[in-house]
Every structure is written in C-alpha cells, then in structure tokens.
Design an enzyme around this catalytic site. Structure first.
Site, PDB file in Angstrom:
ATOM      1  N   LEU A  97       0.806  -1.230   0.000  1.00  0.00           N
ATOM      2  CA  LEU A  97       0.000   0.000   0.000  1.00  0.00           C
ATOM      3  C   LEU A  97       0.833   1.271   0.000  1.00  0.00           C
ATOM      4  O   LEU A  97       0.441   2.294   0.554  1.00  0.00           O
ATOM      5  CB  LEU A  97      -0.982  -0.011   1.188  1.00  0.00           C
ATOM      6  CG  LEU A  97      -1.905  -1.232   1.223  1.00  0.00           C
ATOM      7  CD1 LEU A  97      -2.726  -1.236   2.490  1.00  0.00           C
ATOM      8  CD2 LEU A  97      -2.807  -1.280  -0.003  1.00  0.00           C
ATOM      9  N   CYS A 153      -7.449  -5.294   0.965  1.00  0.00           N
ATOM     10  CA  CYS A 153      -6.053  -5.544   0.611  1.00  0.00           C
ATOM     11  C   CYS A 153      -5.419  -6.478   1.636  1.00  0.00           C
ATOM     12  O   CYS A 153      -5.483  -6.227   2.834  1.00  0.00           O
ATOM     13  CB  CYS A 153      -5.265  -4.250   0.514  1.00  0.00           C
ATOM     14  SG  CYS A 153      -3.670  -4.545  -0.229  1.00  0.00           S
TER      15      CYS A 153
END
Lengths: 268, 306
Positions: free
Chosen positions: B75, B132
């Site tokens: 990320l 995620c």
C-alpha cells in the site's frame, strides 16, 4: 499527449554471441529517436499470457535507421523464448523508460566504463555517445569488461575497440584476459592520481567492488541497477530499493533509475 | 449503424462507458497519459490513498506466476495531502473522472479520509479498500468480517455525499455475505475481486519469493474465480457490481458484463499493455455493433441459464 507506441516491431537481425548470449535488433524508430544511454525498454517475450509480464532490458545500441538492440543471456523461460526469435519475426517493445547516464559536462576527465556479464549492454550505447562529445576529446576512454568465459566477450570487446576505446577483459575461468574480477583491472588501467569518471553496470557484488574503489579514489561513479518490475513506468511499484538517505521511503528503479549516482544506493 | 450507447450508472456515478482502471495498476493516471486519453476512460481509479504516506513493503515485492503475478507492495502511497496537492490537479486538467481508492487502519481513518476527499473538487466517487491482504492490521479484518464491513461502509457513507463503492476481498468463505453487509451499510456499489492471497517459494534457497512471504495474486489466472464471484454477488445484492479480475481483452470484459457487472476495472493488463483500457473499450464497441445492441446496458446480467 498521446504519442507512445505499443505496436509490434519487426526483428531485423538475430545474433548469437555466445553459447547462451543473444542479441536482437528491432525496428522501432520512435524508441531509437528518443533513447538515451542507460534507459531501458520493456519487452514482451511471447504472445499470450504465459509468461505474462514484460521483461526490462537496457538499450544496447540504437542506429540511425531507427533500430534498437537488446543483449541478453538465457536465464529463464522469457529469455529462452526471446532467443528463438529469428530475423523477420515480431517483437513487442515499449519505451524508452527511466533515467539514463548523465554525460560529462565539459570537465576534463578520463572515462572508464566497467561492465560485467550482460551489464555490458548499456555501456556500448554510452560509449557511442561519448566518443562524439568534445568534452571527451583528449581524455582517455577505457572499457573494462568481465564475463564468465572469454567466448562471451569476443564480439563485444571488438565493438568497443572499433569505437576507439582501450579495452581490457577479465574472465572467471581465465580463458581470456585477466583471470579474476573485472574490478582488479581498475587500478592496472586507471592511474590513481588522474581524474576519472566511472560508469558501471553488472552483478551487484561487482558494482559494489567498483564503488568501493571509486569512493576511495574520490572518482564520481554512476551505476545502472536491475530489479524485478512489472510495468517499467512507475505504476506497479514492484521495483523498490532501499533509500539510504531516507529509511521511511523507497526508491524505484524504473523512475528514479535505473542509473543512480553511487551515493544514492545502499551497498550493504 | 449509430454508435452504441455506452453509458452506465454506478449508484449515482454516471460514466460515459463501463471501462475503468483498477486501483494500484494505473498509478495516479499521469503515468499512463502518453499511452491513453484519460478522459476517454469510464473512470480512473487511483492508487489507494491513506491519511499518512506509506513507504510500502521491503523488496522483493513482486513475482511472476503462471498467467499471473503476486504482489506485496504494501500500500505504498503519497498520502491524502500530497494526493490532493500534487496528483489530483493533473487528473482534473486531463478531464478524467476520478475515483479515489481509500484505505485505513481504523474506522476513524476511513471516516477522516472520506471527509477530506469530499471537500475536494474533481472527485467522482470513493472506492473503499477493505480487502487488501498485505498490511497486517486494518484492511484485511474489515473485508473478511461482515459486521466490520458494514461498520466501515456506514462510517464512510455518513461522512460523504460522494458515491461509495466498496471493494471486496475474495479471501472469504462467502463473498455474498460481505457484499450484502456492504449494501446494508449504505454502499452505492461493490467492486470485486481484489487479489487472491497466494505464495511462491524459491526451492534453491527455500526462501519465499516475496519479502512479505505472502502476496496478492492477479492477472488472467484469477479471472474464472472473479467471474464466478461477480455472478454470485450480482444475483444477491440489488446495488451495481463492478467486475475486476484478470481482464485483459474486450472478450473478458464482456464476460463480466454478462455475468452481471455494470462496469469493469482493468488491472494487471495495464502493466503489459499500457493501452489495454482503450483497446478493451474499442473492442466492446465493436462487439455491440456486431451484435446489433443499441446499449451496453442490454448486456449487463444477460447470462442465459438452462
């Protein structure tokens, strides 16, 4: 500003330079015109979805006729597929990408190009650009090339010599030139008191050795790195490397490099 | 024949066509501007944004697998402040419809992001990343627990007037339960699938190929799984579904529309062919003409069973 091409290019020449070393020449004028030494292209090894990703290759040479060359050793499925492409075949190549070598800016310096294995590839393009520059006239221009065995260097050494560079080679097996590391050629060929500028590309341990000597001699040195990457254009963020100046961020080889000043790279 | 009507609506978000980009595969749009006319795409979904910048995971971060790739980027992003000051202005100048993917470690993070982004001009919708798999806390917990998914959706819903798309993780026992929870929480749409959690090992060193050990699988390898999940979710929820997962061609995109997706996001294909989105759009138009369909909406959910 849409201008970048993704169409397939014709392979106009396919060469075998050693038992597992190949060179492909593709007609891609839009890349050849824009390319700078040290930049790279992303090459699709085959049609279809397996292997899926493009592979990054530094630009080995460009010609005035709009051709771009890549040089590679067969190390896996992707390069094995590429090695089977013959003259007249098709290859999808996009680019050029990344930040290339910064050329010397008029200061009188001798220049040494140090390449190991397939890291030699971008240095031929760089040598071609350097010989035409006024800043280089009157300076020494040297190429030190290393490989596992002499046969891998025969053609490449000849091409550096044709450009007028003094060359010396080192091989792991001692079959040609110095038996040992290419870094051991540096102090034989580069007088410590002289001003040198070094450009290097090759395996990481080799470049680390080059950088240690350059740091000791206070010679400026640029290094070209290779990493895994999926896109080459700053989107996948897969090509992160440690940033020695900021532990809270990473550098990206595709955009911040692939060429870095030696001080920008974490060598340990 | 006249041009087919490509317009679709995703919970109040009106798009000129159903081809979008998948977050994390298209940077902040500008990276692809020399290959794609950003204005022509249905929307650009940007790299996931958090409140604070994130450095991401140590390398190696990606590895190629059969017909796909694993990633554990972690990320990495510039954070919401730099996104608004450095990245959004370019997208606005390019006249792109911008969907901002957001991620956080807590419900408060998601709420704060939704508020910040709602105040900005030039954002068309939010996509909430609850799926995620790469960051150890936060993300994954929301996406794999129906109550948490509903709670984070409600928090964002109450913090913004923008359309809210909740992006679902496939790493669950029953994705329709999470989709229903998002719908109950006030989501305008759901998008799916995010990457499938996977792994690869170097058998010479016996080390994982990713520094993070595990990573998200994407690319053509995941398409059948994604298509099945889109079909299941589209039958379950009444809000629009955005299909994601291994789309590399117009044919792939059309499959997702037939399965029930109102729009699609193109992901990993952007890495291999930076013009993939525009080529998929062109292929979709050609298909509609060839099959004499006046509107792409005639395709959506048109799967023939029995």
């Amino acid at each position: 500003m849409e201008h970048s091409q993704t169409r397939t290019s014709e392979v106009v020449r396919s060469e075998r330079l050693g038992s597992d070393i190949f060179r492909l020449t593709v007609l891609a004028p839009w890349i050849a015109e824009a390319a700078q030494p040290g930049q790279f292209v992303m090459v699709q090894p085959a049609d279809g979805q397996d292997p899926l990703l493009r592979r990054p290759f530094s630009i080995h040479q460009v010609t005035g006729a709009g051709a771009v060359q890549i040089l590679f050793k067969v190390v896996g499925r992707g390069t094995s597929l590429l090695s089977r492409i013959r003259q007249g075949g098709q290859l999808n190549v996009i680019g050029p990408f990344g930040k290339g070598f910064a050329l010397p800016s008029g200061v009188e310096e001798n220049i040494c190009l140090i390449g190991g294995g397939m890291g030699i590839a971008p240095l031929l393009f760089l040598a071609k650009r350097l010989i035409g520059r006024s800043a280089v006239v009157g300076c020494r221009l040297v190429a030190l090339l290393g490989a596992r065995t002499g046969s891998e260097l025969t053609v490449l050494q000849g091409e550096f010599q044709q450009l007028g560079l003094a060359t010396a080679i080192a091989t792991d097996d001692g079959s040609s030139g110095h038996h040992g590391l290419v870094t051991q050629l540096m102090l034989q060929n580069m007088a410590p008191g002289d001003a040198w500028r070094v450009y290097t590309c090759g395996p990481h341990p080799m470049m680390r050795g080059v950088v240690e000597i350059c740091q000791g001699m206070a010679w400026p040195c640029q290094v070209s790195l290779e990493t895994m990457m999926a896109c080459g254009m700053g989107a996948c963020l897969g090509c992160a490397i440690t940033n020695p100046k900021d532990p809270n961020s990473y550098l990206h080889v595709c955009k911040d490099g692939p060429v870095f000043e030696m001080s920008e790279v974490a060598w340990r | 024949m006249t041009q087919p009507d490509l317009r679709v609506t995703i919970g109040g978000l009106e798009l000129p066509n159903p081809v979008m980009t998948a977050s994390g595969t298209f940077g902040y749009g500008e990276e692809f501007a020399s290959y794609v006319n950003l204005h022509r795409l249905g929307a650009v979904v940007v790299k996931g944004i958090s409140l604070q910048p994130r450095a991401g995971n140590p390398p190696p971060r990606i590895v190629e697998t059969a017909c796909g790739m694993l990633n554990a980027i972690g990320l990495e992003n510039v954070g919401v402040d730099r996104f608004l000051s450095e990245k959004l202005p370019y997208l606005r100048r390019a006249n792109a419809r911008v969907v901002v993917n957001v991620l956080g470690d807590s419900i408060d993070d998601y709420r704060a992001l939704a508020e910040r982004l709602s105040d900005a001009e030039g954002i068309s919708a939010l996509e909430i990343n609850i799926s995620c798999p790469n960051v150890k806390k936060g993300g994954v917990a929301f996406g794999t627990d129906a109550k948490m998914a509903r709670a984070v959706t409600e928090a964002v819903r109450n913090a913004t007037r923008l359309p809210v798309i909740v992006k679902l993780s496939p790493n669950v026992t029953d994705i329709t339960a999470i989709a229903s929870a998002a719908a109950d929480g006030g989501a305008d749409a759901v998008s799916l699938i995010n990457t499938l959690l996977g792994m690869a090992i170097d058998i010479r060193s016996r080390r994982p190929r990713l520094a993070n050990v595990v990573g998200g699988l994407s690319g053509p390898a995941v398409k059948p799984v994604a298509l099945r999940m889109v079909w299941q979710v589209a039958r379950t929820v009444s809000i629009p579904v955005v299909g994601i997962g291994g789309i590399t061609s117009a044919e792939d995109a059309i499959e997702f529309l037939i399965a029930g997706a109102t729009a699609v996001e193109v992901g990993t294909a952007n890495f291999i062919n930076p013009r993939a989105t525009e080529e998929i759009l062109a292929g979709l138009i050609a298909y509609l003409k060839e099959h004499r369909l006046a509107s792409v909406r005639e395709l959506i959910g048109s799967l023939q069973l029995g």
